[in-house]
Design a protein around this motif. Sequence first.
Motif, PDB file in Angstrom:
ATOM      1  N   ARG A 524       0.828  -1.210   0.000  1.00 15.45           N
ATOM      2  CA  ARG A 524       0.000   0.000   0.000  1.00 15.45           C
ATOM      3  C   ARG A 524       0.867   1.268   0.000  1.00 15.45           C
ATOM      4  NH1 ARG A 524      -2.499  -1.262   4.046  1.00 15.45           N
ATOM      5  NH2 ARG A 524      -1.374  -0.084   5.633  1.00 15.45           N
ATOM      6  N   ASN A 525       1.886   1.284   0.830  1.00 18.31           N
ATOM      7  CA  ASN A 525       2.761   2.464   0.892  1.00 18.31           C
ATOM      8  C   ASN A 525       3.550   2.647  -0.398  1.00 18.31           C
ATOM      9  OD1 ASN A 525       1.825   2.840   3.471  1.00 18.31           O
ATOM     10  ND2 ASN A 525       3.636   1.979   4.468  1.00 18.31           N
ATOM     11  N   GLU A 526       4.003   1.545  -0.978  1.00 21.30           N
ATOM     12  CA  GLU A 526       4.786   1.644  -2.212  1.00 21.30           C
ATOM     13  C   GLU A 526       3.916   2.134  -3.366  1.00 21.30           C
ATOM     14  OE1 GLU A 526       8.329   1.427  -4.389  1.00 21.30           O
ATOM     15  OE2 GLU A 526       7.903   1.332  -2.232  1.00 21.30           O
ATOM     16  N   LYS A 527       2.669   1.699  -3.411  1.00 19.18           N
ATOM     17  CA  LYS A 527       1.769   2.193  -4.455  1.00 19.18           C
ATOM     18  C   LYS A 527       1.534   3.699  -4.310  1.00 19.18           C
ATOM     19  CE  LYS A 527      -0.885  -1.985  -5.554  1.00 19.18           C
ATOM     20  NZ  LYS A 527      -2.233  -2.613  -5.545  1.00 19.18           N
ATOM     21  N   GLN A 528       1.335   4.149  -3.070  1.00 21.15           N
ATOM     22  CA  GLN A 528       1.141   5.578  -2.851  1.00 21.15           C
ATOM     23  C   GLN A 528       2.382   6.365  -3.251  1.00 21.15           C
ATOM     24  OE1 GLN A 528       0.031   5.901   1.252  1.00 21.15           O
ATOM     25  NE2 GLN A 528      -2.054   5.139   0.933  1.00 21.15           N
ATOM     26  N   ARG A 529       3.553   5.840  -2.918  1.00 20.05           N
ATOM     27  CA  ARG A 529       4.777   6.553  -3.262  1.00 20.05           C
ATOM     28  C   ARG A 529       4.966   6.612  -4.773  1.00 20.05           C
ATOM     29  NH1 ARG A 529       9.886   5.761  -4.720  1.00 20.05           N
ATOM     30  NH2 ARG A 529       9.537   3.533  -4.990  1.00 20.05           N
ATOM     31  N   LEU A 530       4.697   5.515  -5.468  1.00 19.04           N
ATOM     32  CA  LEU A 530       4.840   5.506  -6.926  1.00 19.04           C
ATOM     33  C   LEU A 530       3.828   6.419  -7.597  1.00 19.04           C
ATOM     34  CD1 LEU A 530       5.448   1.680  -7.494  1.00 19.04           C
ATOM     35  CD2 LEU A 530       7.139   3.524  -7.653  1.00 19.04           C
ATOM     36  N   LYS A 531       2.612   6.492  -7.050  1.00 20.55           N
ATOM     37  CA  LYS A 531       1.613   7.395  -7.614  1.00 20.55           C
ATOM     38  C   LYS A 531       2.025   8.851  -7.441  1.00 20.55           C
ATOM     39  CE  LYS A 531      -2.401   4.339  -7.125  1.00 20.55           C
ATOM     40  NZ  LYS A 531      -3.710   4.120  -6.445  1.00 20.55           N
ATOM     41  N   ARG A 532       2.541   9.175  -6.262  1.00 19.49           N
ATOM     42  CA  ARG A 532       2.998  10.549  -6.047  1.00 19.49           C
ATOM     43  C   ARG A 532       4.156  10.894  -6.978  1.00 19.49           C
ATOM     44  NH1 ARG A 532       2.289   9.210  -0.460  1.00 19.49           N
ATOM     45  NH2 ARG A 532       4.511   8.759  -0.331  1.00 19.49           N
ATOM     46  N   ALA A 533       5.097   9.957  -7.140  1.00 15.42           N
ATOM     47  CA  ALA A 533       6.239  10.222  -8.015  1.00 15.42           C
ATOM     48  C   ALA A 533       5.799  10.379  -9.474  1.00 15.42           C
ATOM     49  CB  ALA A 533       7.261   9.090  -7.879  1.00 15.42           C
ATOM     50  N   LEU A 534       4.855   9.545  -9.903  1.00 15.75           N
ATOM     51  CA  LEU A 534       4.376   9.638 -11.283  1.00 15.75           C
ATOM     52  C   LEU A 534       3.622  10.941 -11.519  1.00 15.75           C
ATOM     53  CD1 LEU A 534       3.998   8.409 -14.071  1.00 15.75           C
ATOM     54  CD2 LEU A 534       2.009   7.147 -13.194  1.00 15.75           C
ATOM     55  N   LEU A 535       2.798  11.347 -10.551  1.00 17.01           N
ATOM     56  CA  LEU A 535       2.074  12.607 -10.698  1.00 17.01           C
ATOM     57  C   LEU A 535       3.039  13.785 -10.742  1.00 17.01           C
ATOM     58  CD1 LEU A 535      -0.507  14.279 -10.771  1.00 17.01           C
ATOM     59  CD2 LEU A 535      -0.581  14.156  -8.267  1.00 17.01           C
ATOM     60  N   GLN A 536       4.065  13.767  -9.889  1.00 17.87           N
ATOM     61  CA  GLN A 536       5.026  14.861  -9.902  1.00 17.87           C
ATOM     62  C   GLN A 536       5.785  14.908 -11.218  1.00 17.87           C
ATOM     63  OE1 GLN A 536       5.270  17.225  -7.481  1.00 17.87           O
ATOM     64  NE2 GLN A 536       6.625  18.248  -8.938  1.00 17.87           N
ATOM     65  N   LYS A 537       6.125  13.741 -11.776  1.00 19.31           N
ATOM     66  CA  LYS A 537       6.815  13.699 -13.069  1.00 19.31           C
ATOM     67  C   LYS A 537       5.916  14.254 -14.174  1.00 19.31           C
ATOM     68  CE  LYS A 537       9.318  10.600 -16.195  1.00 19.31           C
ATOM     69  NZ  LYS A 537       8.655  11.120 -17.400  1.00 19.31           N
ATOM     70  N   ASN A 538       4.637  13.893 -14.121  1.00 27.18           N
ATOM     71  CA  ASN A 538       3.700  14.431 -15.116  1.00 27.18           C
ATOM     72  C   ASN A 538       3.590  15.949 -15.017  1.00 27.18           C
ATOM     73  OD1 ASN A 538       3.242  11.814 -15.939  1.00 27.18           O
ATOM     74  ND2 ASN A 538       1.310  11.605 -14.829  1.00 27.18           N
ATOM     75  N   ARG A 539       3.579  16.467 -13.792  1.00 30.84           N
ATOM     76  CA  ARG A 539       3.475  17.913 -13.610  1.00 30.84           C
ATOM     77  C   ARG A 539       4.746  18.618 -14.067  1.00 30.84           C
ATOM     78  NH1 ARG A 539      -0.202  20.222 -10.400  1.00 30.84           N
ATOM     79  NH2 ARG A 539       1.363  21.659  -9.583  1.00 30.84           N
ATOM     80  N   ASP A 540       5.892  17.999 -13.798  1.00 25.65           N
ATOM     81  CA  ASP A 540       7.156  18.610 -14.214  1.00 25.65           C
ATOM     82  C   ASP A 540       7.300  18.628 -15.739  1.00 25.65           C
ATOM     83  OD1 ASP A 540       7.757  18.965 -11.561  1.00 25.65           O
ATOM     84  OD2 ASP A 540       8.993  17.158 -11.398  1.00 25.65           O
ATOM     85  N   ASP A 541       6.838  17.565 -16.398  1.00 24.43           N
ATOM     86  CA  ASP A 541       6.990  17.476 -17.854  1.00 24.43           C
ATOM     87  C   ASP A 541       5.875  18.194 -18.611  1.00 24.43           C
ATOM     88  OD1 ASP A 541       9.155  15.914 -17.255  1.00 24.43           O
ATOM     89  OD2 ASP A 541       8.147  14.000 -17.624  1.00 24.43           O
ATOM     90  N   TRP A 542       4.808  18.550 -17.908  1.00 25.89           N
ATOM     91  CA  TRP A 542       3.626  19.074 -18.601  1.00 25.89           C
ATOM     92  C   TRP A 542       3.891  20.422 -19.260  1.00 25.89           C
ATOM     93  CZ3 TRP A 542       0.709  23.485 -18.176  1.00 25.89           C
ATOM     94  CH2 TRP A 542      -0.511  23.488 -18.838  1.00 25.89           C
TER      95      TRP A 542
END
Length: 740
Positions: A524-542
């Motif tokens: 559960r914690n790893e999924k949350q961490r990966l989701k946060r990292a993916l969202l931040q990457k999407n925001r940085d690249d957007w």
Amino acid sequence: MRYPSDNPKDLYCTSMTDQDQIFNEGEDLFLPNSSTELETDINSNGDGDDNDNDDDGDGNEIRLFGGNAYPPVYYRQDYQAFNNEDLAVGDYAPGVEQTLAKIAEQWEQFCTAILRQDAQQCFATVSSALLYNFLNWRLNQKEGKNGRRMKGFKTKSSLVTYWDNFRLFFERSRGMKLEPKINRVMHQGLRKLAKIHGLSDQRRPNRCMTIDELKEHNETTLNTTQKSFDLGELRVLAVLFNLLIAPAGARPQAILRLRFQDILIVLARDPAGGPHKLLIKFTPEFTKTYLGAKDCKTYTIPEAIGDPSFLLSPHVFLLGILFRHKAFRARGLVSSRQLDSLPIHPGELELRIPLRQDLHNVCVFRKAAKTVTGFEMTIEPITYSMMATWIRRIGEIMGLQYSTIPYNLRYNAANEMDQNPRVSEATRNLALDHGSSVPFQRNYLGRAIPLDLWGIMRGQNPQHALVKQSCTIGHSISKRRPTALTAEQAASITTHPDIRRLEKQLRGLSPRSKACKDTRRKIRNEKQRLKRALLQKNRDDWTEQQAVDDIERHLQGRDFPVVASENAALPQRPAQKRLLEALTTPGDGTLEDYYRRRCAAVDAIVTYCPVEEGRTPGRRTTQGPLIPGTPPYNSGYHSSSKDDPVSQAMLSVFVKSKKDRPKRCFLCIGAARSLGWNDPQLPQLLREFYTPGDLTKHFRHRHLSLIKEDETLTCQVCELPLEHKMHIQNHALRVHGTVS
């Protein structure tokens, strides 16, 4: 001899008769051997002559003890038992103390587990090689206690901060500072470690949040439903926090720990003439405590009569909180309408409006706690991390590129004071709690220079406003910026190698074992961490990707695409709509209209504070009508008959036999009775669970676990008082068929 009491005062009597009795019992501390000698010494020194040089030691001791709290023996013993280490320890804030405690624990682990030596022995033979390897070991640590993921290092500045804290820990443990030579070598080691571990050498952007951007931030906070607060009062406090930190530039922690006694409401005469004006005076006491407490400073905010909008009025929001809790000492002052006609005594300049004394030690910014049927305010103050999370989320909803932090407002206040000719450098440093201008130049002066330097050099009219706009935090605002993952992006997390490895490991474990629970938590914690990292990457690249897409669309002759609405956002509550309308309704410019609008805004805040918003809904909470055959709750349908959805839900939670098992929660339905017919929270409260077992899990975790053994509760469906926890469980099973 040591005193059995911590307070030596307790051992001494207040009357001379009791003292003589104690002294004559044979305690040969410092008095003469007989009462005759005592009288002789007193009489010889009581005539007012200057005979101090002729007195013996015993006479001086008697006279000193006569007017002092402690006898001389108390000071002698304190002198002999004095420990220099008590004064060698620095006076640090609780947060620094926790950091030093963590460093001490990590140093102990490194010395005992890696070097197999005692921690104090390592201190005695400390060297640059030892400290370098300790920092390298700390940078490589990924898990802490109980397998929890440790907070890592992303920038070189965070590593330097850790090193500075370690030096404080070393000084406290050894009573001496680290050798200058080792310190110089370690600065080279820090740069090397930063390169090895790929730490960024760029500091956090210190962009300012201007007043116009603050206004939009406050409007988004009050208007959005993508971010929910447990209670409406927390939403109001989130805006009030910004409005208090923006003009003062105080540290966020100091504002969060404001108590009611730190706030003073004053009605003052205007020297320029006109109506009396309200003043807010607040004195943050809990400021930064490095090397001792700081002197308290009082900030004064006058009321700006005639503002077209109250989104930037701290007076309105603070009055709403004060009237919400009936905080004024004058019991008859219960409405903001009464403030308009309050007089000031002739010959006086101000009228204080005192607050209740029983609220003096109560914090203004407090948390809300979950209860059996909803949420209620507590006395526990809101933490900095909680407020920072709210502000960052609102910034994401606004579409800002950089993460918003409370210090954005402190940066803006510092720079505005620095550029204003009426504010001296000394006043700026005093307001910011800086001992000199060095902290301002190093940390607060914007590294994005907000001046048109080229226009100045060319002798043209400088375009300072344009450059300043490009240097603030709102320069990149865009409603199209992603704020959440799409369904496909969220589903892609399950194919990550780490998730697959943990799920494979989970399949080989016993379902009820501790290892199984720990593995589920890791997944559960790893999924949350990966989701946060993916969202931040999407925001940085957007930003750049969207810019390229917009350019290509224009070159191909296509228009901008329509921004898709957020499906997870709930409709606004009526009280929320009324609140925003009352705060933004323009006036006609007259004083009477201003008072009317201010009163309406304060009343709207008072009404909205007790509204329970609940948790922020997830992406998959959208659903249709919960009761077949009834229209949606936001369609305008309302009836007071049995066809009302709440009435139908109430009828469905009564059992006719012992074997009946309803699928709705009677406590949630009871809470729904107090809500409006179009409240967006109704579907969540009236929902039907898939099985009676799911209802049992909900009842246990959501309600029963929050009930104390001797706590009383009222069943709002039956309007029956329930005396204790066992009575609640019995009533739930016997009347409503809910097994617990």
